[in-house]
Design a protein around this motif. Structure first.
Motif, mmCIF file in Angstrom:
data_model
loop_
_atom_site.group_PDB
_atom_site.id
_atom_site.type_symbol
_atom_site.label_atom_id
_atom_site.label_comp_id
_atom_site.label_asym_id
_atom_site.label_seq_id
_atom_site.Cartn_x
_atom_site.Cartn_y
_atom_site.Cartn_z
ATOM 1 N N VAL A 40 -2.489 3.002 5.309
ATOM 2 C CA VAL A 40 -3.454 2.005 4.819
ATOM 3 C C VAL A 40 -4.429 2.581 3.792
ATOM 4 O O VAL A 40 -5.093 1.825 3.080
ATOM 5 N N THR A 41 -4.498 3.905 3.679
ATOM 6 C CA THR A 41 -5.461 4.537 2.776
ATOM 7 C C THR A 41 -5.251 4.166 1.307
ATOM 8 O O THR A 41 -6.228 3.903 0.595
ATOM 9 N N PRO A 42 -4.005 4.149 0.770
ATOM 10 C CA PRO A 42 -3.848 3.793 -0.651
ATOM 11 C C PRO A 42 -4.431 2.426 -1.013
ATOM 12 O O PRO A 42 -5.042 2.273 -2.079
ATOM 13 N N ALA A 43 -4.270 1.430 -0.148
ATOM 14 C CA ALA A 43 -4.837 0.107 -0.431
ATOM 15 C C ALA A 43 -6.356 0.181 -0.523
ATOM 16 O O ALA A 43 -6.978 -0.442 -1.399
ATOM 17 N N SER A 71 -0.028 -3.640 3.656
ATOM 18 C CA SER A 71 0.398 -2.242 3.798
ATOM 19 C C SER A 71 1.113 -2.033 5.127
ATOM 20 O O SER A 71 2.142 -1.355 5.190
ATOM 21 N N MET A 72 0.569 -2.622 6.179
ATOM 22 C CA MET A 72 1.197 -2.486 7.493
ATOM 23 C C MET A 72 2.491 -3.294 7.573
ATOM 24 O O MET A 72 3.528 -2.793 8.036
ATOM 25 N N PHE A 101 1.254 7.858 -1.480
ATOM 26 C CA PHE A 101 0.148 8.444 -2.240
ATOM 27 C C PHE A 101 0.571 8.765 -3.675
ATOM 28 O O PHE A 101 -0.256 8.832 -4.576
ATOM 29 N N ALA A 102 1.869 8.992 -3.881
ATOM 30 C CA ALA A 102 2.354 9.513 -5.156
ATOM 31 C C ALA A 102 1.984 8.619 -6.329
ATOM 32 O O ALA A 102 1.788 9.108 -7.450
ATOM 33 N N PHE A 103 1.893 7.309 -6.096
ATOM 34 C CA PHE A 103 1.639 6.372 -7.186
ATOM 35 C C PHE A 103 0.149 6.162 -7.457
ATOM 36 O O PHE A 103 -0.209 5.484 -8.424
ATOM 37 N N LEU A 104 -0.727 6.718 -6.618
ATOM 38 C CA LEU A 104 -2.165 6.493 -6.799
ATOM 39 C C LEU A 104 -2.687 6.964 -8.153
ATOM 40 O O LEU A 104 -3.493 6.256 -8.777
#
Length: 475
Positions: A40-43, A71-72, A101-104
Motif C-alpha cells: 500500500v506504500t506506493p499509493a 492496491s489491495m 516500488f520500481a515505478f515510483l
C-alpha cells in the motif's frame, strides 16, 4: 522450516498440493502480512507527490482511500492470475504479486504537485505499460542477456536512492509541513525512530511470524505511540471508520484516461526491469521450494501475469504490480510450495480491497509513523541492489560503465534543473534519473565488449582502489 503435520516432504514440494484449510488459510495470510505495508506504500507516496496525501488538507484526500483499496484488490487479483492461471497467463506457482516500488521514480515526476488531474495520464501509462509488459513474456528468455546483474543491480540501487529522500521527508513531518516550525521536530522524529527500533528489534531478536512481519508490527507499535502522544486521536479514527463504506466495487477509468508519451515510455522501459525481477523470483521459488530450475513455460506465464495484472489494475485505479521477493524467502523458510496456500492469501487481499474501512484505518496512520517504516523499506531496496551488484565481475570495463551510469542518473536526480529546457516529456524521464542510468548501462554493456587495460583507468580513479573479488588485478 517445513512442518510434517502439513504434509509429506514430497507434498510440500508440490505446487499443486493443497494442505488442510485450517493450515492453508493461516499460511496464506502470513504471506499477505509479509507484504502488506510494501503493497500500500506506493499509493500513499504517489498521492503525497500529487498533493492530496497525508497532511495535505486537500479536498481530494479521500481519493487516497480509493487508491489504497485498489492496491489491495488488484494485488490479490494479480496473485490469483499467478496461482490459479488463466490459459497461458500465470506460472501455477506460489507467487505473491504486489504494487511495485520500481515505478515510483517514474510516477512521482509525472504527478508532482498536479493533484488528481494528473492521474488520467498516469493510469494511461500503467495500462499501456502493463500490456507491453505482458508481451515481454513471449521474448523474456531472449532479452535477459541485455540485463545482467551490472544493469539490474544498478537500476535497483537507483530506485532505492531515488526514494530514500521520501522516507526522511515523511519522518520529519511530510512535504506539506516543509518550511513550518513542526517540520523535523523531536516529536515527529520520535515517532519514526520508535518504528525503526521496533522493526529492528523484531527482525533480529524475534522468530517466525514476528520476524517476517517486523515492518508491519513496527508500524503498529509506532501507531500506538502516536495515540499516546496525541499525534492521532480515537475521534479521528472513529470518524474515518464511520465515513468509509463497508463494501465498494472498483470504478473503471475513475480518473479518466489520457495518453502521455512520457508516462507510456517510462512504464514500458521499466517493464523490462520488472520482468527480469520476476524471472529471478520465479527461479528463487522453484529452487528454494522444489530444488529445481524454473521452466520456460513458468517464466513466460509469470511475465504474462505480471503485465496483465498491471494493465487491469490501471483500468480501475491500481498501480503496477510485480512479484514480491520477500515472499520468495518466506517459501524457502516454511518449505511449503503449495500455490493454493498463496491463493488463500490472494482471496484475503481481495476481501480487504472490497472493504474501504480497511483503507480508512490505514489512512489514519500519522505520516511520521509511516516514515519510519519507509526508511527501513527503501534502505532495503538500496541494499538489495548492492547485493545484486556483488555478483558483478568488477573489472575495469564494468567499473567505467557503472561509474558513468550512476554519475548521470544520480546527478539528474539531485539537480533536475539542469535539464529544465528540455521538452516536458523528455524532462520528466530524465529527472527520474532511473531511465538515463538504465539506458546508458544497457547500451555501454552491449557496445563495450572489450576489457580495459589497467592504465586506461588509473588517471581517473583518484588513487582509490577497491579490494573486492573482481578481476581488477594490479598492473
Amino acid at each position: 522450516m517445513a512442518d510434517g503435520s502439513i504434509g509429506t516432504a514430497a507434498e510440500l514440494r508440490d505446487p499443486n498440493y493443497t494442505p488442510p484449510l485450517t493450515q492453508a488459510i493461516p499460511l496464506g495470510i502470513q504471506h499477505v502480512l509479509a507484504m502488506f505495508v510494501s503493497n500500500v506504500t506506493p499509493a500513499i507516496i504517489v498521492a503525497g507527490a500529487a498533493g492530496f496525501g497525508f497532511g495535505s488538507n486537500s479536498p481530494d484526500f479521500p481519493e487516497l482511500l480509493y487508491m489504497i483499496q485498489m492496491s489491495m484488490l488488484f494485488a490479490g487479483v494479480a496473485t490469483l492470475l499467478q496461482t490459479i492461471t488463466l490459459g497461458p497467463v500465470g506460472a501455477a506457482l506460489p507467487i505473491v504479486q504486489g504494487t511495485s516500488f520500481a515505478f515510483l521514480p517514474i510516477m512521482i515526476p509525472l504527478v508532482a504537485g498536479k493533484g488528481v488531474d494528473a492521474l488520467g495520464a498516469l493510469y494511461g501509462g500503467v495500462l499501456i505499460g502493463g500490456l507491453f509488459h505482458a508481451l515481454l513474456g513471449t521474448v523474456i528468455g531472449k532479452i535477459r542477456f541485455a540485463l545482467p546483474p551490472l544493469v539490474t543491480g544498478l537500476v535497483v540501487t537507483m530506485i532505492g536512492l531515488a526514494l530514500v529522500k521520501v522516507g526522511i521527508q515523511y519522518a520529519a513531518g511530510g512535504v506539506p509541513a516543509i518550511g513550518k516550525p513542526e517540520y523535523g521536530s523531536l516529536l515527529n522524529w520520535s515517532a519514526a525512530l520508535i518504528v525503526i527500533f521496533a522493526t529492528l528489534g523484531l527482525k533480529f531478536f524475534a522468530r517466525g511470524m514476528l520476524s517476517i512481519s517486523a515492518v508491519l508490527l513496527g508500524l503498529i507499535v509506532g501507531y500506538i505511540y502516536a495515540l499516546m502522544v496525541g499525534m492521532v486521536s480515537f475521534e479521528a479514527i472513529g470518524t474515518s471508520w464511520t465515513r468509509a463504506s463497508a463494501f465498494a466495487l472498483p470504478v473503471p477509468f475513475k480518473y479518466g484516461f489520457e495518453f502521455s508519451f512520457a508516462a507510456i515510455l517510462g512504464f514500458c522501459l521499466m517493464a523490462f526491469v520488472s520482468a527480469v525481477e520476476t524471472v529471478g523470483d520465479v527461479s528463487g521459488i522453484t529452487q528454494g521450494g522444489a530444488g529445481r530450475e524454473a521452466t520456460d513455460k513458468e517464466i513466460a506465464g509469470a511475465t504474462y501475469a505480471d503485465g496483465l495484472g498491471t494493465a487491469v489494475a490501471g483500468i480501475f485505479g491500481g498501480l503496477p504490480n510485480t512479484s514480491f521477493s520477500q515472499n520468495v524467502g518466506l517459501i524457502a523458510m516454511t518449505g511449503v510450495m503449495s500455490r493454493h496456500v498463496v491463493t488463500c492469501g490472494a482471496i484475503f487481499l481481495i476481501i480487504c480491497g472490497l472493504v474501504p474501512k480497511v483503507g480508512a484505518i490505514i489512512r489514519t496512520i500519522p505520516i511520521e509513523v509511516l516514515g519510519g517504516g519507509v526508511i527501513v523499506m527503501f534502505g532495503m531496496v538500496v541494499a538489495a541492489g548492492i547485493s545484486m551488484l556483488s555478483d558483478v565481475d568488477w573489472n575495469r570495463r564494468n567499473m567505467v560503465i557503472f561509474a558513468i551510469s550512476l554519475s548521470v542518473g544520480l546527478g539528474l536526480q539531485l539537480e533536475p534543473g539542469a535539464v529544465q529546457y528540455l521538452p516536458d516529456t523528455l524532462r520528466i524521464l530524465m529527472t527520474s534519473g532511473l531511465l538515463p542510468a538504465a539506458v546508458i548501462a544497457i547500451v555501454l554493456n552491449l557496445v563495450l565488449p572489450v576489457e580495459l587495460p589497467g592504465s586506461a583507468t588509473e588517471e581517473v580513479s583518484g588513487g582509490m582502489s577497491g579490494h573486492g573479488q573482481g578481476s581488477l588485478g594490479h598492473d
